[in-house]
Design a protein around this motif. Structure first.
Motif, PDB file in Angstrom:
ATOM      1  N   ARG A 152      30.177  68.891  38.840  1.00 37.63           N
ATOM      2  CA  ARG A 152      31.032  69.780  39.625  1.00 37.63           C
ATOM      3  C   ARG A 152      32.465  69.687  39.100  1.00 37.63           C
ATOM      4  N   GLU A 153      32.598  69.739  37.815  1.00 40.00           N
ATOM      5  CA  GLU A 153      33.913  69.593  37.197  1.00 40.00           C
ATOM      6  C   GLU A 153      34.885  70.641  37.743  1.00 40.00           C
ATOM      7  N   GLY A 154      36.091  70.184  38.109  1.00 41.72           N
ATOM      8  CA  GLY A 154      37.109  71.081  38.632  1.00 41.72           C
ATOM      9  C   GLY A 154      37.021  71.319  40.128  1.00 41.72           C
ATOM     10  N   THR A 155      35.996  70.775  40.802  1.00 41.69           N
ATOM     11  CA  THR A 155      35.839  70.952  42.248  1.00 41.69           C
ATOM     12  C   THR A 155      36.577  69.838  42.987  1.00 41.69           C
ATOM     13  N   PHE A 156      37.422  70.207  43.947  1.00 45.26           N
ATOM     14  CA  PHE A 156      38.087  69.212  44.777  1.00 45.26           C
ATOM     15  C   PHE A 156      37.035  68.595  45.697  1.00 45.26           C
ATOM     16  N   PRO A 157      36.918  67.275  45.757  1.00 41.63           N
ATOM     17  CA  PRO A 157      35.768  66.660  46.432  1.00 41.63           C
ATOM     18  C   PRO A 157      35.777  66.716  47.950  1.00 41.63           C
ATOM     19  N   GLU A 158      36.950  66.811  48.560  1.00 41.82           N
ATOM     20  CA  GLU A 158      37.023  66.696  50.019  1.00 41.82           C
ATOM     21  C   GLU A 158      36.134  67.722  50.710  1.00 41.82           C
ATOM     22  N   GLY A 159      35.338  67.244  51.653  1.00 42.26           N
ATOM     23  CA  GLY A 159      34.506  68.121  52.466  1.00 42.26           C
ATOM     24  C   GLY A 159      33.133  68.400  51.915  1.00 42.26           C
ATOM     25  N   TRP A 160      32.888  68.104  50.637  1.00 42.60           N
ATOM     26  CA  TRP A 160      31.657  68.536  49.984  1.00 42.60           C
ATOM     27  C   TRP A 160      30.505  67.543  50.131  1.00 42.60           C
ATOM     28  N   PHE A 161      30.682  66.474  50.895  1.00 38.38           N
ATOM     29  CA  PHE A 161      29.640  65.463  51.019  1.00 38.38           C
ATOM     30  C   PHE A 161      29.226  65.342  52.477  1.00 38.38           C
ATOM     31  N   PHE A 162      27.947  65.549  52.733  1.00 36.09           N
ATOM     32  CA  PHE A 162      27.474  65.625  54.117  1.00 36.09           C
ATOM     33  C   PHE A 162      27.458  64.240  54.764  1.00 36.09           C
ATOM     34  N   PRO A 163      28.109  64.099  55.928  1.00 28.02           N
ATOM     35  CA  PRO A 163      28.128  62.802  56.616  1.00 28.02           C
ATOM     36  C   PRO A 163      26.788  62.523  57.296  1.00 28.02           C
ATOM     37  N   ASP A 164      26.211  61.381  56.980  1.00 25.99           N
ATOM     38  CA  ASP A 164      24.904  61.049  57.535  1.00 25.99           C
ATOM     39  C   ASP A 164      24.594  59.589  57.176  1.00 25.99           C
ATOM     40  N   THR A 165      23.415  59.129  57.579  1.00 25.19           N
ATOM     41  CA  THR A 165      22.939  57.811  57.180  1.00 25.19           C
ATOM     42  C   THR A 165      22.047  57.962  55.953  1.00 25.19           C
ATOM     43  N   TYR A 166      22.356  57.215  54.915  1.00 21.34           N
ATOM     44  CA  TYR A 166      21.609  57.294  53.662  1.00 21.34           C
ATOM     45  C   TYR A 166      20.967  55.943  53.369  1.00 21.34           C
ATOM     46  N   ARG A 167      19.713  55.991  52.951  1.00 23.87           N
ATOM     47  CA  ARG A 167      18.975  54.774  52.617  1.00 23.87           C
ATOM     48  C   ARG A 167      18.917  54.619  51.108  1.00 23.87           C
ATOM     49  N   TYR A 168      18.950  53.378  50.670  1.00 23.64           N
ATOM     50  CA  TYR A 168      18.886  53.105  49.241  1.00 23.64           C
ATOM     51  C   TYR A 168      18.213  51.766  49.014  1.00 23.64           C
ATOM     52  N   HIS A 169      17.847  51.517  47.774  1.00 21.58           N
ATOM     53  CA  HIS A 169      17.226  50.245  47.425  1.00 21.58           C
ATOM     54  C   HIS A 169      17.825  49.731  46.135  1.00 21.58           C
ATOM     55  N   LEU A 170      17.552  48.481  45.835  1.00 24.56           N
ATOM     56  CA  LEU A 170      18.045  47.875  44.610  1.00 24.56           C
ATOM     57  C   LEU A 170      17.610  48.716  43.414  1.00 24.56           C
ATOM     58  N   GLY A 171      18.553  48.977  42.530  1.00 22.74           N
ATOM     59  CA  GLY A 171      18.272  49.838  41.385  1.00 22.74           C
ATOM     60  C   GLY A 171      18.919  51.203  41.513  1.00 22.74           C
TER      61      GLY A 171
END
Length: 334
Positions: A152-171
């Motif tokens: 997303r080159e040239g895109t201002f980041p503010e606002g573009w990421f949805f607030p939520d709970t995200y799960r992840y694992h090692l790796g």
């Protein structure tokens, strides 16, 4: 000759019996419980081979008969699952076979992080940088470099990421979380925009994102979001400035210390809606779905002002006189 055949037959029977006994013992050792007395985490590192994992489990005292699994890998390698990078929870009573199956499954130990609605991108990045077990690929990157990495080159980041709970694992890395949040916001914004009212003052999905961020920062009360959206819509239709404090705070950046002065309200920043006309140039936070929906479906009405009651809700007014009275009641007297 007959005696020789008899002896040979006995030897064959003994050999078969020994083979069968050895095979039974081998299978018994494959099915034997592992040597752990409480739930234990085991990590399969990137690039680890089967023999390496077997040696590691033996060294840690988890497997007492590593030879049985090495033999299995040599005789019947198709029974050995492909290993997956991650952490796995070994529990008492599991057999060695069950451990091998687990290490080739998707049942990795997962962790979670929650990005609250109304947070800024800076706050989200700080959360990612502090998340345990997550690879921090973007920690030393600028916001611009992060957006380029996300295509997303040239895109201002503010606002573009949805607030939520995200799960992840090692790796997994912070890039994985950012990519999920970005794609989800784009998808939800597209859905919400497709269901918008026909008479909006905003004209593009990005303007809806900006408006939703203002709504998100103004209230946490679900029942107020559409009414606040209605106030903003009517003010814009009448050429009135939005005059919303969160835009002043955002424009102040790290200088904000928890209070706004009269000088701050008069400061000419690109975000100060007491000074600029219309909305700020970008979102000021990450809005949730409810605020996005409110932005495209504002509540009809006549109110043009609102002031905080101090309990998380607002008093809405139709006239400036009513609004000033509410300010005296809820702000100045307090």
């Amino acid at each position: 000759m007959k005696r020789l055949l008899t002896v040979f037959g006995i030897l064959v029977v003994l050999a078969v019996a020994a083979a069968l006994g050895g095979y039974a013992y081998w299978q018994q050792r494959l099915a034997a419980p592992i040597a752990v007395e409480e739930p234990t985490l085991y990590q399969v590192p990137a690039g680890a081979g089967f023999n390496q994992v077997i040696r590691d489990l033996e060294a840690q005292g988890v497997l007492e008969d590593a030879w049985a699994f090495k033999l299995l890998a040599r005789i019947d390698p198709e029974q050995m699952p492909s290993l997956r990078v991650g952490e796995y929870r070994l529990t008492p009573g599991m057999s060695g076979r069950e451990v091998m199956a687990l290490l080739g499954s998707n049942n990795v130990v997962t962790y979670s992080l929650t990005v609250p609605e109304g947070w800024t991108f800076r706050q989200m990045r700080a959360l990612l940088n502090s998340a345990p077990k997550l690879e921090h690929r973007t920690a030393d990157m600028s916001d611009e470099e992060v957006m380029t990495l996300l295509d997303r080159e040239g895109t201002f980041p503010e606002g573009w990421f949805f607030p939520d709970t995200y799960r992840y694992h090692l790796g997994m890395s912070d890039v994985d979380i950012l990519s999920q949040a970005l794609n989800r916001m784009e998808r939800i914004l597209e859905q919400v925009w497709a269901e918008r009212d026909d008479d909006l003052t905003i004209e593009t999905p990005y303007e809806a994102l900006i408006m939703a961020s203002l709504i998100e920062r103004e209230t946490g009360a679900p029942e107020e979001r559409r009414e606040i959206a209605g106030v903003f819509k009517r003010r814009m239709e009448r050429g009135m400035r939005l005059q919303t404090d969160p835009t002043v705070i955002y424009g102040m950046g790290e200088r904000y210390d928890g209070r706004i002065t009269r000088a701050d309200l008069r400061e000419a920043t690109p975000y100060n809606t007491y000074v600029i006309d219309g909305m700020p140039p970008t979102p000021i936070a990450m809005p949730g779905r409810a605020s996005l929906e409110a932005a495209v479906k504002p509540l009809p009405g006549e109110t043009l002002y609102f002031v905080s009651r101090g309990d998380g809700t607002h008093h809405f007014s139709r006239t400036l006189r009513e609004h000033n009275n509410a300010v005296n009641r809820y702000i100045r007297n307090r």
